[in-house]
Design a protein around this motif. Structure first.
Motif, PDB file in Angstrom:
ATOM      1  N   ALA A   1       0.821  -1.209   0.000  1.00 57.51           N
ATOM      2  CA  ALA A   1       0.000   0.000   0.000  1.00 57.51           C
ATOM      3  C   ALA A   1       0.859   1.265   0.000  1.00 57.51           C
ATOM      4  N   LEU A   2       2.039   1.202   0.619  1.00 60.46           N
ATOM      5  CA  LEU A   2       2.919   2.362   0.683  1.00 60.46           C
ATOM      6  C   LEU A   2       3.846   2.473  -0.525  1.00 60.46           C
ATOM      7  N   LYS A   3       3.989   1.389  -1.278  1.00 60.52           N
ATOM      8  CA  LYS A   3       4.935   1.362  -2.389  1.00 60.52           C
ATOM      9  C   LYS A   3       4.606   2.447  -3.415  1.00 60.52           C
ATOM     10  N   GLY A   4       5.615   3.252  -3.743  1.00 55.08           N
ATOM     11  CA  GLY A   4       5.449   4.294  -4.756  1.00 55.08           C
ATOM     12  C   GLY A   4       4.891   5.596  -4.243  1.00 55.08           C
ATOM     13  N   LEU A   5       4.435   5.639  -2.995  1.00 56.87           N
ATOM     14  CA  LEU A   5       3.891   6.886  -2.451  1.00 56.87           C
ATOM     15  C   LEU A   5       5.033   7.819  -2.046  1.00 56.87           C
TER      16      LEU A   5
ATOM     17  N   SER B   1      -1.988   7.072   2.101  1.00 58.76           N
ATOM     18  CA  SER B   1      -2.480   8.072   1.162  1.00 58.76           C
ATOM     19  C   SER B   1      -1.552   9.276   1.180  1.00 58.76           C
ATOM     20  N   ALA B   2      -1.314   9.843   0.003  1.00 61.77           N
ATOM     21  CA  ALA B   2      -0.522  11.072  -0.109  1.00 61.77           C
ATOM     22  C   ALA B   2      -1.423  12.278  -0.321  1.00 61.77           C
ATOM     23  N   ASP B   3      -2.737  12.066  -0.268  1.00 62.97           N
ATOM     24  CA  ASP B   3      -3.720  13.101  -0.564  1.00 62.97           C
ATOM     25  C   ASP B   3      -3.973  13.963   0.669  1.00 62.97           C
TER      26      ASP B   3
ATOM     27  N   PRO C   1      -8.860   4.777  -5.156  1.00 60.17           N
ATOM     28  CA  PRO C   1      -9.320   3.774  -6.123  1.00 60.17           C
ATOM     29  C   PRO C   1      -8.212   3.167  -6.972  1.00 60.17           C
ATOM     30  N   GLU C   2      -7.176   3.956  -7.311  1.00 58.69           N
ATOM     31  CA  GLU C   2      -6.129   3.420  -8.178  1.00 58.69           C
ATOM     32  C   GLU C   2      -5.393   2.257  -7.537  1.00 58.69           C
ATOM     33  N   TYR C   3      -5.406   2.183  -6.204  1.00 55.90           N
ATOM     34  CA  TYR C   3      -4.798   1.054  -5.506  1.00 55.90           C
ATOM     35  C   TYR C   3      -5.850   0.051  -5.049  1.00 55.90           C
ATOM     36  N   GLN C   4      -6.931   0.548  -4.454  1.00 50.92           N
ATOM     37  CA  GLN C   4      -7.894  -0.337  -3.810  1.00 50.92           C
ATOM     38  C   GLN C   4      -8.680  -1.204  -4.788  1.00 50.92           C
ATOM     39  N   VAL C   5      -9.012  -0.677  -5.960  1.00 51.41           N
ATOM     40  CA  VAL C   5      -9.780  -1.471  -6.914  1.00 51.41           C
ATOM     41  C   VAL C   5      -8.975  -2.680  -7.359  1.00 51.41           C
TER      42      VAL C   5
END
Length: 289
Positions: free
Chosen positions: A67-71, A104-106, A261-265
């Protein structure tokens, strides 16, 4: 302590994903350091997996890492703290076991979590350690219904949350930790007369401005919910519970309001056995009690 007081800027050795042989060949100095300082203790560990994989963390949190990868950054709060504060951490930072992490980075999510509406919910849903609130993911975060904000409302919340996060970090760099900032903020909120020392701290950390930012953020989040900003704690809880139940009914019908959504879906896509892939379990909404 790095979050609530002042960052120590310490480093951690994280060898997740590397075999013992790979560490020895590619990072010999690190390997020797761990061989001398970590392995002797690990050899005595009762847990077979921890003893066998002595060069990596005992608990690697394989569920959190994807989940943290790429954030570039993520949101964290201290599990047990006098004052509930959410903040951004750099994506290269490894969170320890006393932090609750939102992948989340939002800044919209940071803003909503930092609002009075969420604080009231978290205090009611969480636990206590003596007089310090405990933030429990399954009760404080999973069932919490985020507002369905318009683009303009979300942008306003993002801007205020970014400003809030940077303002607190500047105060920390000036020598005023988060706990000290919020101790003084509560004094200001109560209308108490400040001592000369407190006035000096206010001037140093601009805590009156911190209070103003929180008040503006509270108003922006309340607007996103379509609620008055001056609701009582009891009214906030009543409305959140009702909204939680509405969202739970929606999800039962297949309508899920993804936060990311880009991760969770992708993470929730069923595998061959119609079960979520290992390490990519989806958070399911709990009906508020």
């Amino acid at each position: 302590r790095d979050l609530t007081d002042q960052p120590r800027n310490v480093m951690v050795i994280d060898l997740f994903g590397l075999t013992e042989e790979q560490v020895r060949k590619t990072h010999p100095a690190i390997y020797q350091h761990l061989l001398q300082t970590v392995k002797p203790e690990r050899d005595q560990n009762n847990d077979t997996t921890t003893r066998k994989n002595w060069w990596i963390f005992g608990r690697n949190r394989e569920d959190l890492r994807p989940a943290l990868k790429g954030l570039p950054r993520y949101i964290a709060t201290v599990e047990t703290a006098k004052h509930r504060a959410f903040q951004f951490l750099d994506g290269a930072t490894v969170p320890d076991n006393r932090l609750i992490v939102t992948a989340s980075a939002d800044a919209f999510h940071l803003g909503v979590l930092s609002s009075r509406i969420h604080m009231v919910w978290a205090l009611a849903a969480g636990a206590l350690l003596e007089d310090r609130p405990i933030y429990t993911k399954t009760r404080c975060f999973d069932p919490f219904p985020f507002p369905e904000a318009s683009k303009a409302q979300a942008a306003s919340i993002r801007d205020l949350a970014e400003e809030l996060d940077q303002h607190r970090k500047r105060a920390q760099e000036a020598g005023l930790g988060l706990t000290a900032q919020y101790n003084l903020l509560e004094r200001l909120r109560s209308g108490a007369s400040l001592t000369d020392k407190e006035k000096a701290l206010d001037a140093k950390g601009l805590v009156s401005l911190l209070l103003d930012l929180h008040q503006k953020l509270d108003a922006a989040v309340a607007q996103a919910y379509g609620w008055p900003v001056d609701l009582s704690d009891a009214d906030i809880l009543e409305r959140l519970v009702a909204l939680n139940q509405e969202r739970a009914a929606e999800e039962a019908k297949g309508h899920i309001r993804w936060l990311r959504p880009e991760y969770q879906v992708a993470a929730s896509a069923p595998g061959p056995s119609n079960e979520p892939p290992k390490g990519k379990s989806i958070q399911k909404r709990r009906t508020a009690e």
